[in-house]
Motif scaffolding. Structure first.
Motif, PDB file in Angstrom:
ATOM      1  N   THR A   1     -45.645  42.467 140.564  1.00  0.00           N
ATOM      2  CA  THR A   1     -47.081  42.496 140.036  1.00  0.00           C
ATOM      3  C   THR A   1     -46.817  43.090 138.439  1.00  0.00           C
ATOM      4  N   ILE A   2     -46.013  44.334 138.616  1.00  0.00           N
ATOM      5  CA  ILE A   2     -45.913  44.918 137.367  1.00  0.00           C
ATOM      6  C   ILE A   2     -45.033  43.987 136.231  1.00  0.00           C
ATOM      7  N   LEU A   3     -44.086  43.049 136.774  1.00  0.00           N
ATOM      8  CA  LEU A   3     -43.194  42.393 135.974  1.00  0.00           C
ATOM      9  C   LEU A   3     -44.299  41.489 135.398  1.00  0.00           C
ATOM     10  N   HIS A   4     -45.207  40.834 135.988  1.00  0.00           N
ATOM     11  CA  HIS A   4     -46.095  39.934 135.586  1.00  0.00           C
ATOM     12  C   HIS A   4     -47.094  40.307 134.502  1.00  0.00           C
ATOM     13  N   GLN A   5     -47.227  41.561 134.629  1.00  0.00           N
ATOM     14  CA  GLN A   5     -48.059  42.448 133.550  1.00  0.00           C
ATOM     15  C   GLN A   5     -47.081  42.420 132.381  1.00  0.00           C
ATOM     16  N   VAL A   6     -45.933  42.624 132.408  1.00  0.00           N
ATOM     17  CA  VAL A   6     -45.046  43.001 131.403  1.00  0.00           C
ATOM     18  C   VAL A   6     -44.737  41.648 130.495  1.00  0.00           C
ATOM     19  N   ASP A   7     -44.708  40.539 131.427  1.00  0.00           N
ATOM     20  CA  ASP A   7     -44.473  39.256 130.850  1.00  0.00           C
ATOM     21  C   ASP A   7     -45.649  38.874 130.001  1.00  0.00           C
ATOM     22  N   LYS A   8     -46.834  39.152 130.714  1.00  0.00           N
ATOM     23  CA  LYS A   8     -48.116  38.765 129.953  1.00  0.00           C
ATOM     24  C   LYS A   8     -48.328  39.557 128.500  1.00  0.00           C
ATOM     25  N   THR A   9     -47.773  40.527 128.627  1.00  0.00           N
ATOM     26  CA  THR A   9     -47.683  41.371 127.230  1.00  0.00           C
ATOM     27  C   THR A   9     -46.617  40.906 126.362  1.00  0.00           C
ATOM     28  N   PHE A  10     -45.537  40.482 126.916  1.00  0.00           N
ATOM     29  CA  PHE A  10     -44.536  39.763 126.165  1.00  0.00           C
ATOM     30  C   PHE A  10     -45.103  38.435 125.429  1.00  0.00           C
ATOM     31  N   ARG A  11     -45.927  37.667 126.027  1.00  0.00           N
ATOM     32  CA  ARG A  11     -46.546  36.805 125.466  1.00  0.00           C
ATOM     33  C   ARG A  11     -47.511  36.871 124.366  1.00  0.00           C
ATOM     34  N   GLN A  12     -48.379  38.039 124.752  1.00  0.00           N
ATOM     35  CA  GLN A  12     -49.427  38.623 123.580  1.00  0.00           C
ATOM     36  C   GLN A  12     -48.624  38.921 122.356  1.00  0.00           C
ATOM     37  N   LEU A  13     -47.567  39.616 122.593  1.00  0.00           N
ATOM     38  CA  LEU A  13     -46.881  40.116 121.360  1.00  0.00           C
ATOM     39  C   LEU A  13     -46.286  38.667 120.624  1.00  0.00           C
ATOM     40  N   THR A  14     -45.627  37.874 121.242  1.00  0.00           N
ATOM     41  CA  THR A  14     -45.204  36.703 120.314  1.00  0.00           C
ATOM     42  C   THR A  14     -46.122  35.819 119.854  1.00  0.00           C
ATOM     43  N   ASP A  15     -47.182  35.615 120.499  1.00  0.00           N
ATOM     44  CA  ASP A  15     -48.290  34.988 119.942  1.00  0.00           C
ATOM     45  C   ASP A  15     -48.743  35.632 118.697  1.00  0.00           C
ATOM     46  N   ILE A  16     -49.046  36.754 118.752  1.00  0.00           N
ATOM     47  CA  ILE A  16     -49.458  37.541 117.559  1.00  0.00           C
ATOM     48  C   ILE A  16     -48.401  37.627 116.659  1.00  0.00           C
ATOM     49  N   TYR A  17     -47.246  38.007 116.842  1.00  0.00           N
ATOM     50  CA  TYR A  17     -46.303  38.477 115.759  1.00  0.00           C
ATOM     51  C   TYR A  17     -45.381  37.230 115.457  1.00  0.00           C
ATOM     52  N   GLY A  18     -45.172  36.270 116.384  1.00  0.00           N
ATOM     53  CA  GLY A  18     -44.093  35.211 116.148  1.00  0.00           C
ATOM     54  C   GLY A  18     -44.465  34.644 114.808  1.00  0.00           C
ATOM     55  N   GLY A  19     -45.723  34.393 114.509  1.00  0.00           N
ATOM     56  CA  GLY A  19     -46.147  33.629 113.347  1.00  0.00           C
ATOM     57  C   GLY A  19     -46.440  34.358 112.172  1.00  0.00           C
ATOM     58  N   LEU A  20     -46.395  35.608 112.166  1.00  0.00           N
ATOM     59  CA  LEU A  20     -46.644  36.438 110.897  1.00  0.00           C
ATOM     60  C   LEU A  20     -45.359  36.191 109.740  1.00  0.00           C
ATOM     61  N   SER A  21     -46.072  36.426 108.714  1.00  0.00           N
ATOM     62  CA  SER A  21     -45.224  36.110 107.363  1.00  0.00           C
ATOM     63  C   SER A  21     -44.216  37.227 107.211  1.00  0.00           C
TER      64      SER A  21
END
Lengths: 371, 389
Positions: free
Chosen positions: B141-161
């Motif tokens: 369950t907690i692993l799933h939470q961390v993975d979700k945050t991982f995706r949030q992170l890469t979604d927002i920061y992956g595309g920053l200039s």
């Protein structure tokens, strides 16, 4: 001089042999022998607060007639001005703060810079709230311009950054890419916002100018932004855009203009020289291993100073080829300031025989002069 | 300067905190069958790590965190970690909490400073997340939470200039300005020198996207290269091998942000701030910066998102000491220099989590100005309840 430890005494007067022994004892691993020593460390000037990790974080006003040099450094919510005698002895200092406003924490200053205009010198300070203009000693604020954060304030912090004098105008950049042009009277506080230049889409990083060459279409102002875009202008009651030089995905942190040559320093450590009239790149220097934080020019001799987060300062000689008039560059000197992420660098005299630097977290101005 | 800095700051500092707590708990591990009632066992350690990590990665909390906002003050951020560290059965005394926070901040400061490219701070964050996942392998369950945050992170920061990352880097460095606490493990590894300054190497691979310095290329009007010369740069750099991966599983390449502690490398701090830095530190405390109402509101919203179980009762036996002995901890509390005091606000979540105002009851010592005392509007009542010690 490799071992730039601030406590170490001035090395002049020490014999060559002892000096080379000392410098090899202090040499950090990995540093090759640089060109024959041309500069030596001079006495540092202590600061009340350390320098902030901003680009172009050192402004110098040379006053040779009064045998004085003024320095300006941003600490964070405050900036420090100080004046020093030639040997670096500090004489007077003053602290300025960003004008308060609404917000969670005290506003941060982004830059401080002296603007030398035909009949006066103004000290301009940019922050997250707006633009403050003072008389050159910082004693009296003559003008305040509040930034209009508008809709952007929800996602992006508003700030002003990038300051230069062009004729009797002062140009100041903003986070939105707008460049505000202020018309400055010969004296007094009657400063007027004359124009808003809207070519950039990303935060302005730096602005460079040089005295107009006389002809109508000659460039005298260059604006740079965080996308690396450079806009080349001719100043006047209405600024005219002469050409644009696109970025290549890397911020341009610092820019200089000299005799129709644009020198631009980038976040990937490169310095590029462009022909201002055409926007063509003529020289590309892989100058530094980290982002460049500051460029400066000694206009009398065409010397360019580059400083970067890689702890190095390099001095270059710009010239025009006698055959075809193209821009050429030659490396003159390199200096390592150990363990110091540089954030500002300026020549301290018009012939480029001395310079000063600031570093992140370092509470002093480091000075070098040629032997 | 950048309003996207808080998630990176929080996740990386949180990661360092977990490394240190994990190391200290392992060091004090007693085999389950031999343990007394007040001693740590492997089961206890896992429970504490699970509790803290699941609190950290709570969805409501993460949603609040990822909203574009200004960075909190050091005081406010310290309060968040205080709360987080007490999200389980573990208790820390003030001195241990201070030491923990010192280590966390100096470690992340080091990582930010040494990032070759500003964007590499994202790789440092992913290194922390990868290691956090390693600590909770038994809890899907907690692993799933961390993975979700991982995706949030890469979604927002992956595309920053690159420009936006440079702003983020500058914002982080301004936050860490003038912190020069000497950390034993850094001194031993020679990454920090005795004055507290970090060593900046002038060798090794250049950042991804940068060329090895030393080349000058000259072009003609048509863009054709007409000359190539070299100059002596002074460092001894080599080309970057490859770019670190932003995938869920991948080679980050960068080692910054991975766990540098182990059971055999105890963590200590030296508490002397070099005297020349005192002036700038006292300068900061003179500038009035009370934890203003606005900041308290932000803090309340953030901590409100943390669903912390109320402790079942006083459990003094489950105290974790970051020092070697209790006496050392007491001594550290007494001798901590004034300038380095964090003046923490103690916040306890109440049962009712309906509104933000009701969430926070502020107690303990901190600075208030006369201004907040004089406000008389109803909403300021809770502000006025603060004690001045």
């Amino acid at each position: 001089m490799v071992a730039a430890d601030s406590e170490r005494p001035n090395a002049s007067g020490v014999s060559e042999l002892l000096e080379s022994r000392l410098s090899s004892a202090f040499r950090a691993p990995g540093i090759d022998r640089l060109s024959p020593r041309m500069f030596r460390r001079e006495r540092s000037i202590p600061l009340r607060g350390s320098a902030a990790a901003l680009c172009n974080n050192l402004s110098v006003l040379q006053l040779p007639a009064r045998n004085l040099t003024h320095f300006g450094v941003v600490h964070g919510p405050s900036a420090q001005l100080l004046s020093a005698a030639p040997e670096g002895v500090p004489l007077a200092q003053r602290q300025l703060h960003a004008k308060e406003g609404a917000g969670v924490s005290p506003p941060l200053i982004t830059q401080i810079h002296w603007c030398v205009l035909p009949f006066r010198v103004l000290l301009v300070l940019t922050s997250h709230r707006g633009i403050q203009m003072y008389e050159s000693d910082g004693s009296v604020m003559v003008y305040w311009h509040a930034l209009d954060a508008g809709d952007a304030s929800l996602v992006q912090a508003a700030f002003a950054r990038g300051i230069a004098a062009s004729g009797h105008y002062v140009c100041v950049g903003t986070w939105s890419g707008q460049v505000l042009v202020f018309d400055i009277p010969t004296k007094g506080p009657n400063i007027v916002l004359s124009e808003e230049l809207a070519r950039h889409q990303t935060p302005i990083s730096d602005i460079a100018t040089e005295p107009a060459q006389g002809q109508d279409c000659v460039a005298d102002t260059v604006t740079a932004d965080d996308s690396g875009l450079l806009c080349v202008w001719r100043s006047g009651p209405k600024f005219k855009l002469l050409t644009q030089i696109p970025g290549f995905g890397v911020p341009c942190s610092s820019v200089q203009l000299w005799q129709g040559t644009i020198a631009a320093g980038y976040g990937n450590g490169q310095v590029r020289l462009y022909e201002a009239s055409t926007g063509t790149v003529h020289v590309q220097i892989d100058a530094h291993a980290r982002a460049i934080c500051a460029l400066d020019l000694a206009p009398e001799v065409g010397k360019l100073l580059s400083a970067a987060e890689d702890t190095f300062v390099h001095i270059w000689k710009l010239s025009r080829s006698p055959e075809d008039g193209y821009i050429e560059v030659e490396h003159c000197h390199g200096e390592c300031v150990p363990d110091t992420q540089l954030c500002g660098a300026r020549f301290c005299d018009p012939s480029g025989s001395s310079f000063a630097v600031t570093g992140y977290d370092v509470a002093e101005i480091l000075r070098f002069s040629s032997i | 300067m950048s309003m996207r800095t808080l998630p990176l700051l929080f996740l990386n500092l949180g990661g360092e905190m977990l490394y240190i707590l994990d190391q200290r708990l392992r060091a004090q591990n007693i085999p389950g069958d031999k343990a007394r009632k007040d001693e740590w066992t492997e089961v206890d350690r896992k429970r504490v790590m699970n509790d803290i990590i699941s609190t950290m990665f709570n969805q409501k909390f993460m949603d609040e965190l990822f909203k574009p906002q200004e960075l909190y003050s050091k005081k406010a951020l310290r309060t968040v970690y205080d709360r987080l560290a007490h999200a389980s059965i573990m208790r820390l005394n003030q001195a241990s909490m201070d030491k923990l926070y010192d280590l966390m901040t100096m470690a992340f400061k080091y990582q930010v400073l040494l990032c070759p490219r500003p964007k590499d701070v994202l790789l440092v964050t992913l290194n922390h997340l990868d290691a956090i996942k390693g600590l909770i392998q038994d809890s899907p369950t907690i692993l799933h939470q961390v993975d979700k945050t991982f995706r949030q992170l890469t979604d927002i920061y992956g595309g920053l200039s690159a420009g936006e990352f440079q702003l983020i880097r500058q914002t982080l460095l301004i936050f860490f300005q003038d912190l020069h606490i000497r950390v034993s493990i850094f001194l031993k590894d020679k990454v920090q020198n005795s004055s507290g300054r970090f060593v900046l190497p002038v060798s090794g691979p250049v950042p991804w996207g940068t060329e090895v310095p030393g080349l000058i290329r000259t072009f003609n009007n048509k863009g054709k290269e007409v000359k190539r010369t070299e100059f002596k740069h002074g460092g001894s750099y080599v080309a970057a091998p490859k770019e670190g991966s932003l995938e869920l599983y991948g080679d980050r390449v960068l080692k910054l942000g991975t766990n540098m502690y182990s059971v055999n490398r105890p963590v200590e701090t030296h508490m002397s701030a070099a005297s020349k830095n005192l002036a700038s530190q006292t300068q900061e405390s003179i500038v009035p910066n009370p934890l203003a109402k606005e900041e308290l509101n932000l803090l309340a919203r953030l901590i409100g998102g943390m669903e912390i179980q109320k402790p079942s009762g006083p459990e003094p036996g489950f105290r974790l000491n970051l020092f070697t002995t209790d006496e050392e901890e007491e001594q550290a509390a007494l001798t901590r220099p004034e300038e380095l005091s964090y003046k923490v606000i103690n916040i306890q979540a109440t049962q009712d989590q309906q509104t933000n105002q009701e969430l926070v009851r502020i107690m303990g010592e901190f600075e208030i100005t006369d201004q907040s005392r004089q406000s008389s509007s109803k909403g300021d009542d809770w502000l006025a309840m603060m004690d001045e010690l």
